[in-house]
Scaffold this active site. Structure first.
Site, PDB file in Angstrom:
ATOM      1  N   ARG A  15       0.839  -1.200   0.000  1.00 48.80           N
ATOM      2  CA  ARG A  15       0.000   0.000   0.000  1.00 48.80           C
ATOM      3  C   ARG A  15       0.878   1.256   0.000  1.00 48.80           C
ATOM      4  O   ARG A  15       2.084   1.184   0.210  1.00 48.80           O
ATOM      5  CB  ARG A  15      -0.915   0.005   1.225  1.00 48.80           C
ATOM      6  CG  ARG A  15      -2.022  -1.029   1.173  1.00 48.80           C
ATOM      7  CD  ARG A  15      -2.782  -1.137   2.482  1.00 48.80           C
ATOM      8  NE  ARG A  15      -1.985  -1.786   3.523  1.00 48.80           N
ATOM      9  CZ  ARG A  15      -2.421  -2.007   4.758  1.00 48.80           C
ATOM     10  NH1 ARG A  15      -3.642  -1.605   5.114  1.00 48.80           N
ATOM     11  NH2 ARG A  15      -1.651  -2.619   5.635  1.00 48.80           N
ATOM     12  N   LYS A  75       1.540   1.740   7.284  1.00 50.01           N
ATOM     13  CA  LYS A  75       1.894   0.897   8.428  1.00 50.01           C
ATOM     14  C   LYS A  75       2.801   1.633   9.402  1.00 50.01           C
ATOM     15  O   LYS A  75       3.373   2.675   9.100  1.00 50.01           O
ATOM     16  CB  LYS A  75       2.585  -0.383   7.950  1.00 50.01           C
ATOM     17  CG  LYS A  75       1.641  -1.342   7.246  1.00 50.01           C
ATOM     18  CD  LYS A  75       0.460  -1.753   8.107  1.00 50.01           C
ATOM     19  CE  LYS A  75       0.851  -2.604   9.283  1.00 50.01           C
ATOM     20  NZ  LYS A  75      -0.317  -2.979  10.123  1.00 50.01           N
ATOM     21  N   TYR A  94      -1.029   4.330  10.724  1.00 50.85           N
ATOM     22  CA  TYR A  94      -1.376   3.339  11.742  1.00 50.85           C
ATOM     23  C   TYR A  94      -0.154   3.123  12.629  1.00 50.85           C
ATOM     24  O   TYR A  94       0.968   2.978  12.141  1.00 50.85           O
ATOM     25  CB  TYR A  94      -1.763   2.006  11.107  1.00 50.85           C
ATOM     26  CG  TYR A  94      -3.092   2.017  10.387  1.00 50.85           C
ATOM     27  CD1 TYR A  94      -4.282   2.199  11.081  1.00 50.85           C
ATOM     28  CD2 TYR A  94      -3.162   1.839   9.003  1.00 50.85           C
ATOM     29  CE1 TYR A  94      -5.497   2.221  10.438  1.00 50.85           C
ATOM     30  CE2 TYR A  94      -4.374   1.856   8.340  1.00 50.85           C
ATOM     31  CZ  TYR A  94      -5.547   2.050   9.059  1.00 50.85           C
ATOM     32  OH  TYR A  94      -6.755   2.069   8.411  1.00 50.85           O
ATOM     33  N   HIS A  96      -0.584   1.300  16.211  1.00 48.03           N
ATOM     34  CA  HIS A  96      -0.794   0.082  17.009  1.00 48.03           C
ATOM     35  C   HIS A  96       0.334  -0.079  18.036  1.00 48.03           C
ATOM     36  O   HIS A  96       1.008  -1.108  18.106  1.00 48.03           O
ATOM     37  CB  HIS A  96      -0.880  -1.153  16.105  1.00 48.03           C
ATOM     38  CG  HIS A  96      -1.990  -1.100  15.101  1.00 48.03           C
ATOM     39  ND1 HIS A  96      -3.322  -1.141  15.466  1.00 48.03           N
ATOM     40  CD2 HIS A  96      -1.976  -0.990  13.745  1.00 48.03           C
ATOM     41  CE1 HIS A  96      -4.077  -1.070  14.381  1.00 48.03           C
ATOM     42  NE2 HIS A  96      -3.290  -0.973  13.334  1.00 48.03           N
ATOM     43  N   GLU A 118      -5.723   4.683  13.938  1.00 48.40           N
ATOM     44  CA  GLU A 118      -6.671   3.738  14.530  1.00 48.40           C
ATOM     45  C   GLU A 118      -7.446   4.284  15.720  1.00 48.40           C
ATOM     46  O   GLU A 118      -8.404   3.645  16.175  1.00 48.40           O
ATOM     47  CB  GLU A 118      -5.976   2.427  14.924  1.00 48.40           C
ATOM     48  CG  GLU A 118      -4.998   2.549  16.080  1.00 48.40           C
ATOM     49  CD  GLU A 118      -3.578   2.842  15.629  1.00 48.40           C
ATOM     50  OE1 GLU A 118      -2.662   2.664  16.450  1.00 48.40           O
ATOM     51  OE2 GLU A 118      -3.382   3.256  14.465  1.00 48.40           O
ATOM     52  N   ASP A 270      -2.838  -7.076  14.922  1.00 50.69           N
ATOM     53  CA  ASP A 270      -2.150  -5.779  15.018  1.00 50.69           C
ATOM     54  C   ASP A 270      -2.148  -5.242  16.444  1.00 50.69           C
ATOM     55  O   ASP A 270      -1.275  -4.454  16.812  1.00 50.69           O
ATOM     56  CB  ASP A 270      -2.816  -4.735  14.098  1.00 50.69           C
ATOM     57  CG  ASP A 270      -2.275  -4.788  12.681  1.00 50.69           C
ATOM     58  OD1 ASP A 270      -1.131  -5.219  12.495  1.00 50.69           O
ATOM     59  OD2 ASP A 270      -3.009  -4.399  11.756  1.00 50.69           O
TER      60      ASP A 270
END
Length: 371
Positions: A15, A75, A94, A96, A118, A270
């Site tokens: 991505r 990511k 993101y 996480h 998120e 995740d």
């Protein structure tokens, strides 16, 4: 503002943070966009697609980070990326962080301002930047499960929907949120025997009405879930506590009660995973066996369908990127309480309470924060 889009370097992640269409909107708003050469190739976007809308192509990540104020990714930053961050950077991606103390330390040491997709919220209390990838992961979970259940992959050798005269597979979905609902849609469409577990009675009623009796709903307790997994051919873990580690809902001991060759798909990996035996895998080597039970725990499931995923993510992230670019990160956060919920790291401190709790770090509210 100078915005940078580096190539994603997590293993088998294709991505990209911004599509050419998103870059066009940002450039039209008066900002400068740097894109690392080849960053969009995995999603089907050549360098020329970016230059045609006004982006500058830079040769490597070092150049992108050095010439940008806002870094937009997909990511979580890898160690070599956090090493490039400085107190002058804002990173929007993101994160996480709750199960990832190494990344947390790297971000704190950098001094940057980090905003996590998120935990950004909306007016309905939802998570609009997590939703599109949850939709993708939920739908993908049945694709990968159908593959894993084949005998050639060491599964039970069964078809999810069965055939006339042969019973369909029993599918248990834990969590009736976005991922769980989208998993249920595909499972029902494939004619599986589906039961969805949740601890919110209102949500169970909504699901019952939405699916019009084509699946079963069950209030989730340790006992009810333990009974259901004994007969399950497939279990999808789709549990989320925003910003925090996922709860462990199936223990290793319980695997012994399950059918040999049954499959667990952990969408929550995740956030640490919702099965005791879960650990992150990759698209290259996605499945492992514990006590005869197959585990699929790929931490970037949507990365396998990068074009769909990138467009879906950009539809949600672009308005926030424009807010940050137009106003500056701190002003945008103070003007938008939903964006403020995404604030995770600032000036070397953890600025999100749930993340701080799970990491065992002190929560420090920035002095400038008024939202």
């Amino acid at each position: 503002m100078r915005i940078g889009v580096p190539t994603e370097i997590k293993k088998q992640e294709s991505r990209v943070g911004l599509t050419p269409e998103s870059v066009s909107e940002i450039v039209r708003a008066g900002h400068h966009v740097n894109v690392q050469s080849g960053a969009g190739l995995g999603s089907g976007f050549a360098n020329e697609a970016y230059t045609m809308v006004g982006a500058t192509i830079l040769p490597d990540a070092a150049a992108v980070f050095a010439d940008s104020e806002l870094i937009v990714k997909v990511k979580e930053p890898q160690p070599e990326e956090t090493a490039r961050l400085t107190p002058d950077h804002t990173i929007f991606t993101y994160l996480h962080l709750a199960p990832d103390p190494v990344q947390a330390k790297g971000l704190m040491d950098s001094g940057c301002l980090a905003i996590a997709y998120e935990t950004v919220t909306d007016d309905e209390g939802g998570l609009p930047l997590l939703r599109p990838m949850s939709q993708v992961a939920g739908r993908m979970s049945l694709q990968v499960a159908a593959w894993a259940l084949m005998r050639t992959k060491r599964g039970r050798g069964i078809l999810l929907g069965g055939v006339p005269g042969v019973m369909p597979s029993k599918v248990v979905i834990i969590g009736g949120g976005v991922s769980g609902t989208h998993a249920a849609e595909i499972a029902v469409g494939m004619r599986a025997d589906v039961t969805i577990f949740d601890r919110n009675n209102n949500r169970l009623a909504e699901l019952d009405e939405q699916f019009r009796g084509s699946l079963k709903t069950m209030y989730s307790t340790a006992h009810s879930l333990g009974e259901a997994i004994r007969d399950a051919d497939l279990i999808i873990g789709a549990v989320l506590i925003p910003g925090a580690s996922a709860p462990k809902l199936i223990s290793r001991e319980q695997l012994k009660t399950m059918k040999p060759g049954a499959v667990l798909v952990d969408i929550a990996i995740d956030q640490g995973g919702c099965f005791e035996t879960s650990h992150a895998t990759t698209h290259e080597d996605p499945i492992y066996d514990v006590d005869g039970i197959l585990h699929y725990c790929v931490a970037n499931m949507p990365g396998a369908v990068p074009r769909t995923s990138t467009y879906a993510l950009n539809n949600a992230t672009l308005p926030f990127v424009l807010q940050i670019a137009n106003k500056g990160a701190r002003a945008a956060i103070n003007e938008n309480p939903h964006l403020a919920h995404g604030l995770t790291v600032d000036a070397g401190k953890i600025a999100h309470q749930a993340v701080a709790h799970d990491l065992g770090e002190p929560y420090v509210r920035p002095d400038w924060l008024t939202a």
